[in-house]
Design an enzyme around this catalytic site. Structure first.
Site, PDB file in Angstrom:
ATOM      1  N   GLY A   1     -40.960 -23.266  53.050  1.00 16.75           N
ATOM      2  CA  GLY A   1     -41.900 -23.866  53.879  1.00 16.75           C
ATOM      3  C   GLY A   1     -41.177 -24.140  55.103  1.00 16.75           C
ATOM      4  CG  ASP A   2     -38.726 -25.791  58.279  1.00 19.53           C
ATOM      5  OD1 ASP A   2     -38.842 -25.070  58.939  1.00 19.53           O
ATOM      6  OD2 ASP A   2     -37.956 -27.144  58.444  1.00 19.53           O
ATOM      7  CG  LEU A   3     -36.712 -19.359  53.980  1.00 21.45           C
ATOM      8  CD1 LEU A   3     -35.581 -20.321  53.546  1.00 21.45           C
ATOM      9  CD2 LEU A   3     -37.421 -18.596  53.007  1.00 21.45           C
ATOM     10  CD1 TRP A   4     -35.326 -23.856  60.049  1.00 20.62           C
ATOM     11  CD2 TRP A   4     -34.016 -23.095  61.514  1.00 20.62           C
ATOM     12  NE1 TRP A   4     -34.647 -24.823  60.164  1.00 20.62           N
ATOM     13  CE2 TRP A   4     -33.594 -24.562  61.082  1.00 20.62           C
ATOM     14  CE3 TRP A   4     -33.569 -22.389  62.448  1.00 20.62           C
ATOM     15  CZ2 TRP A   4     -32.675 -25.048  61.912  1.00 20.62           C
ATOM     16  CZ3 TRP A   4     -32.230 -23.072  63.184  1.00 20.62           C
ATOM     17  CH2 TRP A   4     -31.959 -24.249  62.696  1.00 20.62           C
TER      18      TRP A   4
ATOM     19  CG  ASN B   1     -33.501 -25.475  56.751  1.00 21.13           C
ATOM     20  OD1 ASN B   1     -32.755 -26.138  57.157  1.00 21.13           O
ATOM     21  ND2 ASN B   1     -35.017 -25.577  57.016  1.00 21.13           N
TER      22      ASN B   1
END
Length: 279
Positions: A185-188, A191
């Protein structure tokens, strides 16, 4: 804080927490990472629920959750390494396994996770939606952040109208129907931690049920070493639907607007440019 770490881990604290990220050494020599979310009460529990949910057999490894309360999250320390083609190939295969673990619905939170969660330092609503995916994505991901970005002046009215037009026609842009995937969900790239054991570990999720292409689009948005290898390995395990590359701009609208809300107009302009490419 030392007493709180001891309570969450069940061990006395021998040293720390200090450093960046803050680390503490327990009385058995275990080193843990201590994340202070006191500015966002409840975020630590939400992140712990997300980490537990994305820890699936055969998926990317995640740090062990020692404990969490409304303020602190205590996790295991990941030994740093470097990105290699072999690690990227492994990551692509493991990410496909994570997504394949699925979710009960689009927008569903992890078990034990709140409906009003976080992505970065801003709030994110996780509530089940029957679909199709495009309707949920427009209603619960793109439009709320577009309104917030417009209110803070990061997107002007003309630009907002372009994004709204994309949302109005999203059914024709969304591609083939797919079941809800289990997303980080916040896979930059920040991370994804490349470790000394040849793996890519996932941290700091904003986990929910969504479209698997959203995680891949975020990897592309901020760049990831050996991304071409990751994508090829992923596609070999779980072939992507035709036209997925043309949908990257669509999936990037959400993180771009989140960044516009948090950091301002440069990201708003990028979101509008992405929407224009979809028209």
């Amino acid at each position: 804080m030392t007493d709180r770490v001891a309570r969450l881990t069940g061990r006395a604290v021998r040293d720390g927490p200090d450093g960046h990220p803050p680390r503490a050494t327990l009385d058995d020599g275990t080193v843990v990472v201590v994340k202070d979310s006191s500015a966002d009460p409840g975020a630590a529990r939400a992140e712990a629920a997300g980490l537990r949910w994305i820890a699936v057999p055969g998926g990317p490894p995640v740090p062990r959750v020692f404990g969490a309360d409304d303020v602190l999250l205590v996790t295991g320390l990941i030994a740093p390494g470097r990105a290699t083609p072999a690690a990227a190939e492994r990551f692509g295969r493991e990410l496909a396994t994570l997504h394949d673990a699925g979710a009960d619905a689009f927008g569903v939170p992890p078990p034990g996770g709140p409906e009003l969660a976080w992505i970065g330092r801003t709030r994110m609503t996780n509530r089940p939606h029957d679909g199709p995916w495009g309707d949920w994505f427009a209603a619960d991901r793109v439009l709320p952040y577009l309104r917030a970005a417009r209110d803070r002046g990061a997107v002007d009215p003309a630009g907002a109208a372009v994004v709204e037009a994309v949302c109005g026609g999203i059914g024709a842009l969304a591609g083939p129907d797919e079941p809800p995937a289990r997303l980080h969900g916040d896979l930059w790239s920040g991370n994804v931690l490349w470790s000394g054991d040849g793996a890519a570990w996932l941290i700091d999720p904003a986990a929910h049920g969504g479209h698997r292409e959203s995680d891949l689009a975020m990897l592309d948005l901020f760049g990831l070493p050996h991304l071409d290898v990751v994508l090829a390995a992923y596609d070999e395990v779980a072939p992507l639907a035709d036209g997925w590359r043309e949908r990257v701009d669509l999936h990037q609208l959400f993180p771009l607007l989140v960044h516009a809300v948090l950091f301002g107009g440069g990201y708003g302009a990028q979101a509008v440019a992405a929407a224009r490419r979809l028209r």
